[in-house]
Motif scaffolding. Structure first.
Motif, PDB file in Angstrom:
ATOM      1  N   ALA A   1      22.259   8.696  -8.333  1.00  9.20           N
ATOM      2  CA  ALA A   1      22.175   9.823  -9.199  1.00  9.20           C
ATOM      3  C   ALA A   1      22.704  11.158  -8.991  1.00  9.20           C
ATOM      4  CB  ALA A   1      20.812   9.649  -9.988  1.00  9.20           C
ATOM      5  N   VAL A   2      22.257  11.438  -7.646  1.00  9.79           N
ATOM      6  CA  VAL A   2      22.451  12.795  -6.967  1.00  9.79           C
ATOM      7  C   VAL A   2      24.113  12.810  -6.884  1.00  9.79           C
ATOM      8  CG1 VAL A   2      22.122  14.455  -5.095  1.00  9.79           C
ATOM      9  CG2 VAL A   2      20.244  13.244  -6.145  1.00  9.79           C
ATOM     10  N   VAL A   3      24.533  11.732  -6.433  1.00 12.28           N
ATOM     11  CA  VAL A   3      26.147  11.853  -6.346  1.00 12.28           C
ATOM     12  C   VAL A   3      26.853  11.688  -7.395  1.00 12.28           C
ATOM     13  CG1 VAL A   3      28.027  10.087  -5.177  1.00 12.28           C
ATOM     14  CG2 VAL A   3      25.870  10.714  -3.876  1.00 12.28           C
TER      15      VAL A   3
ATOM     16  N   ALA B   1      40.335   9.996  -6.829  1.00 15.67           N
ATOM     17  CA  ALA B   1      40.559   9.840  -5.436  1.00 15.67           C
ATOM     18  C   ALA B   1      39.316  10.325  -4.589  1.00 15.67           C
ATOM     19  CB  ALA B   1      41.617  10.749  -4.841  1.00 15.67           C
ATOM     20  N   ASP B   2      38.656  11.609  -5.030  1.00  8.99           N
ATOM     21  CA  ASP B   2      37.209  12.059  -4.557  1.00  8.99           C
ATOM     22  C   ASP B   2      36.230  11.276  -4.753  1.00  8.99           C
ATOM     23  OD1 ASP B   2      38.944  14.324  -4.097  1.00  8.99           O
ATOM     24  OD2 ASP B   2      38.523  15.419  -5.568  1.00  8.99           O
ATOM     25  N   VAL B   3      36.033  10.631  -5.876  1.00 13.64           N
ATOM     26  CA  VAL B   3      35.155   9.629  -6.137  1.00 13.64           C
ATOM     27  C   VAL B   3      35.295   8.342  -5.225  1.00 13.64           C
ATOM     28  CG1 VAL B   3      34.193   7.909  -7.666  1.00 13.64           C
ATOM     29  CG2 VAL B   3      34.943  10.205  -8.525  1.00 13.64           C
ATOM     30  N   PHE B   4      36.615   7.949  -4.814  1.00 15.31           N
ATOM     31  CA  PHE B   4      36.550   6.747  -4.112  1.00 15.31           C
ATOM     32  C   PHE B   4      36.373   7.237  -2.620  1.00 15.31           C
ATOM     33  CE2 PHE B   4      39.309   4.275  -1.084  1.00 15.31           C
ATOM     34  CZ  PHE B   4      39.089   3.287  -1.402  1.00 15.31           C
ATOM     35  N   GLY B   5      37.121   8.248  -2.241  1.00 11.57           N
ATOM     36  CA  GLY B   5      36.320   8.622  -0.810  1.00 11.57           C
ATOM     37  C   GLY B   5      35.299   8.849  -0.598  1.00 11.57           C
TER      38      GLY B   5
ATOM     39  N   SER C   1      32.618   7.568  -2.131  1.00  9.57           N
ATOM     40  CA  SER C   1      32.045   6.415  -2.154  1.00  9.57           C
ATOM     41  C   SER C   1      32.121   5.618  -0.709  1.00  9.57           C
ATOM     42  CB  SER C   1      32.291   5.353  -3.380  1.00  9.57           C
ATOM     43  OG  SER C   1      32.105   6.207  -4.408  1.00  9.57           O
ATOM     44  N   VAL C   2      33.361   5.699  -0.359  1.00 11.64           N
ATOM     45  CA  VAL C   2      33.556   5.005   1.054  1.00 11.64           C
ATOM     46  C   VAL C   2      32.874   5.676   2.046  1.00 11.64           C
ATOM     47  CG1 VAL C   2      35.460   4.411   2.824  1.00 11.64           C
ATOM     48  CG2 VAL C   2      35.762   4.048   0.172  1.00 11.64           C
ATOM     49  N   LEU C   3      32.789   6.993   2.139  1.00  3.51           N
ATOM     50  CA  LEU C   3      31.819   7.630   3.116  1.00  3.51           C
ATOM     51  C   LEU C   3      30.442   7.086   3.200  1.00  3.51           C
ATOM     52  CD1 LEU C   3      31.926   9.597   5.393  1.00  3.51           C
ATOM     53  CD2 LEU C   3      31.541  11.410   3.753  1.00  3.51           C
ATOM     54  N   LEU C   4      29.869   7.254   1.933  1.00  2.00           N
ATOM     55  CA  LEU C   4      28.510   6.853   2.007  1.00  2.00           C
ATOM     56  C   LEU C   4      28.128   5.176   2.257  1.00  2.00           C
ATOM     57  CD1 LEU C   4      27.770   8.273  -1.747  1.00  2.00           C
ATOM     58  CD2 LEU C   4      27.030   9.265   0.579  1.00  2.00           C
ATOM     59  N   LEU C   5      29.067   4.596   1.724  1.00  5.60           N
ATOM     60  CA  LEU C   5      28.876   3.263   2.137  1.00  5.60           C
ATOM     61  C   LEU C   5      29.042   2.961   3.589  1.00  5.60           C
ATOM     62  CD1 LEU C   5      30.784   1.375  -0.807  1.00  5.60           C
ATOM     63  CD2 LEU C   5      28.471   1.408  -0.315  1.00  5.60           C
ATOM     64  N   LEU C   6      29.841   3.559   4.193  1.00  8.48           N
ATOM     65  CA  LEU C   6      30.092   3.632   5.651  1.00  8.48           C
ATOM     66  C   LEU C   6      28.797   3.818   6.517  1.00  8.48           C
ATOM     67  CD1 LEU C   6      31.972   3.213   8.137  1.00  8.48           C
ATOM     68  CD2 LEU C   6      32.457   5.658   7.875  1.00  8.48           C
ATOM     69  N   PHE C   7      28.013   5.047   6.164  1.00  8.05           N
ATOM     70  CA  PHE C   7      26.823   5.201   6.666  1.00  8.05           C
ATOM     71  C   PHE C   7      25.646   3.979   6.185  1.00  8.05           C
ATOM     72  CE2 PHE C   7      28.695   9.176   7.316  1.00  8.05           C
ATOM     73  CZ  PHE C   7      27.812   9.937   8.289  1.00  8.05           C
ATOM     74  N   VAL C   8      25.937   3.459   5.074  1.00  9.58           N
ATOM     75  CA  VAL C   8      24.763   2.309   4.761  1.00  9.58           C
ATOM     76  C   VAL C   8      25.025   1.012   5.555  1.00  9.58           C
ATOM     77  CG1 VAL C   8      24.242   0.989   3.002  1.00  9.58           C
ATOM     78  CG2 VAL C   8      24.694   3.502   2.295  1.00  9.58           C
ATOM     79  N   ALA C   9      26.578   0.825   5.736  1.00  7.75           N
ATOM     80  CA  ALA C   9      26.854  -0.174   6.567  1.00  7.75           C
ATOM     81  C   ALA C   9      26.602  -0.155   8.084  1.00  7.75           C
ATOM     82  CB  ALA C   9      28.358  -0.624   6.505  1.00  7.75           C
TER      83      ALA C   9
END
Length: 379
Positions: free
Chosen positions: A128-130, A142-146, A148-156
């Motif tokens: 919700a904050v993001v 492009a910013d949304v995709f980038g 999201s990928v950064l957040l998912l990288l930390f989660v993974a």
């Protein structure tokens, strides 16, 4: 795998299990210094004192990131949401500091140390904050995709390290279970043997006391000796389990100690025969041969009906060692009793060393236990 999955998604992490360490203090100190310096020198920063003060609110969150991962994530990402709301309502410029990227560490900590419930709640709040931040910044695809990928990288990354840690703990539990089984086997082998010897001596003592009172003292001395050995070995095993004490380990009994099991003045008589090159055996094989002979002798003394003799024979046969324990007790034709814990433990001990064990009635009567162990035991 199921155990690890349940641990990841359902089992909570105790609050006090991971105390605040030096790394946490160092990380919080570095972040605080970076936030203050950026708040002072960054040009064009709107509401400089307020933004810097809000950024410093992440310091306790970084300290609690392992002990209270959900609280830390709520505090850190709550500061981000507050800045997004201020930016949206006041139509001000960018209110964030680059140093506040440290909230990604809080997301990592949530997925690394949080329980399943904490991860679900924290992930919903971070999402919700993001989404609010991207709306305020009018971010493109492009910013949304980038982002999201950064957040998912930390989660993974957190999921990988969490899985490895849980797998390591599971392996430790399995090792401890194996150690408990081995200890139970040692206790059974040792205590059962000595207690059986005490019982036999006590039974013989009742007869001797009536017929030959002068020999009753010898029987009582034998009982005292067996009881003392039993207590000594049990105390040694108990000391091994106490981490705070340094234990002086006594050498394990082996084939060379088998003649001590021989008894000529009891019923049944116990005879020990050693043949071949039985020196220089691997410690695991040497100890196993003694324990197997000891347990087999215990079973014969306790269960062999009307047995007058028990023979223990150990001989070298090429690259293997054969142990044979036989008695001349009475057995019921065609009957094979169910193997108890003792026989199962003996078979497991032999199999762990790459050998085999068999037990059953002999054709000429009595009971025979045979074990064949390779000289070069399996690791």
């Amino acid at each position: 795998m199921d155990t690890v999955r349940r641990s990841i998604w359902h089992e909570p992490r105790p609050v006090g299990a991971l105390p605040i360490g030096r790394l946490d203090w160092l990380l919080a100190g570095v972040f605080a210094a970076a936030a203050v310096v950026e708040g002072i020198v960054r040009p064009g920063l709107v509401w400089r004192p307020l933004v810097t003060l809000l950024a410093l609110g992440l310091v306790p969150a970084l300290l609690w990131r392992r002990t209270r991962p959900l609280s830390a994530a709520l505090i850190g990402w709550g500061v981000v949401s507050l800045l997004s709301v201020l930016q949206l309502t006041t139509d001000a410029g960018d209110l964030g500091l680059y140093s506040m990227m440290a909230v990604l560490i809080l997301l990592y900590s949530l997925m690394r140390w949080g329980s399943g419930r904490e991860m679900v709640l924290g992930t919903a709040f971070v999402t919700a904050v993001v989404a609010l931040g991207m709306y305020v910044a009018a971010a493109g695809w492009a910013d949304v995709f980038g982002g999201s990928v950064l957040l998912l990288l930390f989660v993974a990354l957190a999921a990988v390290f969490r899985y490895r840690a849980d797998l390591w703990h599971r392996q430790k539990r399995e090792i401890r279970n194996e150690e408990r089984v081995a200890l139970a086997r040692e206790l059974h082998d040792t205590v059962a043997h000595h207690v059986s010897a005490i019982a036999v001596q006590a039974q013989a003592g009742g007869v001797v006391a009536g017929l030959q009172p002068e020999k009753a003292a010898e029987v009582l001395a034998a009982i005292e000796s067996e009881a003392s050995r039993t207590l000594a070995e049990m105390r040694s095993m108990v000391r091994v389990l106490r981490d705070e004490e340094t234990v002086a380990y006594a050498p394990q009994l082996g084939v060379a100690d088998l003649p001590a099991l021989a008894r000529a003045d009891t019923t049944p008589v116990v005879e020990v025969s050693l043949d071949g090159a039985l020196t220089g055996l691997p410690p695991s094989v040497d100890t196993a041969l003694y324990r197997l002979a000891q347990e087999s002798l215990t079973n014969a003394v306790r269960h062999a009906r009307s047995a007058t003799r028990v023979g223990i024979d150990v001989r070298r046969e090429g690259a293997a060692v054969r142990l044979r324990v036989s008695d001349d007790g009475q057995t019921d034709a065609g009957s094979t009793p169910e193997p108890g814990y003792g026989l199962q433990g003996m078979a497991e001990r032999a199999q762990l060393l790459g050998g085999a064990l068999s037990a059953g009635p002999a054709p000429a009567g009595g009971w025979v236990v045979e074990a064949v162990l390779p000289v070069e035991a399996r690791a």
